[in-house]
Design an enzyme around this catalytic site. Sequence first.
Site, PDB file in Angstrom:
ATOM      1  N   GLU A  88       0.836  -1.209   0.000  1.00  0.00           N
ATOM      2  CA  GLU A  88       0.000   0.000   0.000  1.00  0.00           C
ATOM      3  C   GLU A  88       0.872   1.260   0.000  1.00  0.00           C
ATOM      4  OE1 GLU A  88      -2.345  -1.424   3.369  1.00  0.00           O
ATOM      5  OE2 GLU A  88      -4.141  -1.265   2.119  1.00  0.00           O
TER       6      GLU A  88
ATOM      7  N   GLU B 172      -3.847  -9.578   3.938  1.00  0.00           N
ATOM      8  CA  GLU B 172      -4.678  -9.275   5.126  1.00  0.00           C
ATOM      9  C   GLU B 172      -5.799 -10.278   5.336  1.00  0.00           C
ATOM     10  OE1 GLU B 172      -3.494  -7.175   2.993  1.00  0.00           O
ATOM     11  OE2 GLU B 172      -2.595  -5.497   4.079  1.00  0.00           O
TER      12      GLU B 172
END
Length: 702
Positions: free
Chosen positions: A105, A125
């Site tokens: 990210e 995640e």
Amino acid sequence: MSASYDVRGPVAVITLNNPPVNGLGYDTRCGIADGITKAEADPSIEAIVITGAGKAFSGGADIREFGSPKAVAEPNLLSLIRMEDDCRKVIVAAVHSVCMGGGLELALGAHYRVAAPGANVALPEVKIGLIPGAGGTQRLPRVLGVETALNMIVSGEPVKSEMLAALPGQKLFDKIIDGDLIEGAVAFAREKAAEHASSGKPLPRVRDLPVKHPNPDAYFQFARNTVKAMAKNFPAPAKCVDAVEAALKRKFDDGMVYEREVFLGLMWTPECRALRHAFLAERAASKIPDVPEGTPQRTIAQVAVIGAGTMGGGITMNFLNAGIPVTMLEMKQEALDRGVATIRKNYEAQVKKGKLKADKYEQRMALLKTTLSYDDVKNADLVIEAVFEEMGVKEKVFRTLDEVMKPGAILASNTSTLDVNKIASFTKRPQDVVGLHFFSPANVMKLLEVVRGEKTAKDVLATVMAVAKKIRKTAVVSGVCDGFIGNRMIEQYSRQAGFLLEEGCTPAQVDKAIEKFGFAMGPFRMGDLAGNDIGWAIRKRRYQEKPGMRYSKTADLLCEMGRYGQKTGAGWYDYQAGKRDAIPSKVVVEMIEKHRADLGITPRKISDDEIVHRLVYALVNEGAKIVEEGIASKASDLDIVYLTGYGFPLWRGGPMCYADTQGLFNVVQAMNRFARNPLDDADFWEPAPLLARLAAEGKTFS
Ligand code: NAI
């Protein structure tokens, strides 16, 4: 500060430096923020390169900060990415080795990205029950397209940088750099800075890229159906689909808000907590409190396995798979031939299924030697004994090993029930003896109980833990006790299963209830698979050792009927020849009914809830005793044993985690209720002192 700042001509290089994987902990985040601020303020700097030191670009959030205020302290990752977005100087992320989760990210917040080949890129995640929470679901579809991005987000699996860079139309990587990554990234950054300076074009931001799909409604419907079928007990995968759909259907900032909402909503679901617990527990299991990291290790380059039966063959395969040569020793040539043939059969099945390449199979087999003579194994660094489960046989083998093995060799036993201290006492080097309790089938099952004897040396423990990692096992350390961690707990669970039959259940009812709870297999199907005669042998021993301990006689009656399970074609269930489907058995039900009548018991209807809680709390209570006695160093180790070796549902986090989720007070209340049942065993339900104490103090196991 765990990020450094260097200047290379007009380019500032910010290097994340937080070993082992440059997790984005508080200090690292501060370092990145300071670096960007400093570079922006310095007129001699034209561009910024962000990279990672050592073995990773960044593995994402720093798991050591999980749950602490530092994890969310500003600057958080979202703020850092906003700084990247707003930066007026070119930012290039130079990705290598590992670029995952928050690390990816962060890279997606840069204006450009270059990568070394071979980098593992992922948004994992979902594996801890979450969705990416810092723009991953909104930015990845913008650079890779909806489908590739969603596949990555839903699976959490890594993809190699060069494969991603080769996708047509992708905008994730602007360049793959084969040589020196930093040099290449700095040159690339200078080039882009010059280009923007002369063209005056705004810096590219991933957030400004469009997201398109030719047929979004049909595609997302399809994705939802697929995910629902694959992940029915896990909420996060379906939420990944929703979040990626939001990337397509909403404005960027609205999509970000949506992603955040979903992320926070998932954070405290029991499933997410359980997955996080399992993730951390697995890492914690590899640490032994009094064996510090950095304890010297012995070199394990050659392994010997004594006994080429069911376990010996499977154990051998683990080492062959890891490229470690193995010599198998047996008493007779036929036994060796049988052992090798089984190994070949297993590998050939994998080749047939396309899971193993033919040349790899041959390479593995080339690492295998067989022998009837101890002379051929004396130089092994690690020898694992997997002979018959009889102390006399073990004694003979260990006395011989003590005589022949080179000094410093590790002598391991795969015993599942015998006293490892006693086995060690047959040698003059008990410090070199350890239990390595593999589970069947040993080439498949992840769990390895490392049984620490009273005298096992610390470097032996450190070495076998590292070996376990190499052969891709999840190792949990257990002290010496009857059954070690896993089987000691399961015995209590099986006892309860027996009482349930006496009180009114059928085997199928018990199995169904616990399988609905999420266990891979109920106790009776498991008994049929493992062989009911194993438990029978243990009970016969118990009747002598602990005559006061109550068991249901149903399992003995079953064995007296010769119904040992799948291997005899009949057990708690009937089986058709060559098939493994468990068919409820009329004969067994009649046997149970007769037994009940003999005991004068009127059967009652028992709810699934009662079945599940009697079985699971039986595990929990014994688990508490194991922790209190120091057989396990922490309760979470028991969860790992049950998740990796006994088919406990992952989304419940293991028995001890499940008990925590229920509240230990409630667990004790339920146990007290069970104790009042005259057909159950009040002593059985006496809460373990640790459990009673934690419940009274309002605490949890972990
Ligand atoms: P097995 O009966 O399939 O194999 C034992 C092998 O050892 C036989 O091939 C036998 O010829 C050989 N053997 C016996 N005495 C020997 C000696 N003195 N020297 C060399 N070889 C000798 O038994 P299995 O199931 O493989 O069990 C082996 C050990 O693993 C036992 O200690 C057992 O408790 C343990 N274990 C078994 C599990 C299972 O599910 N079968 C699970 C975990 C541990």
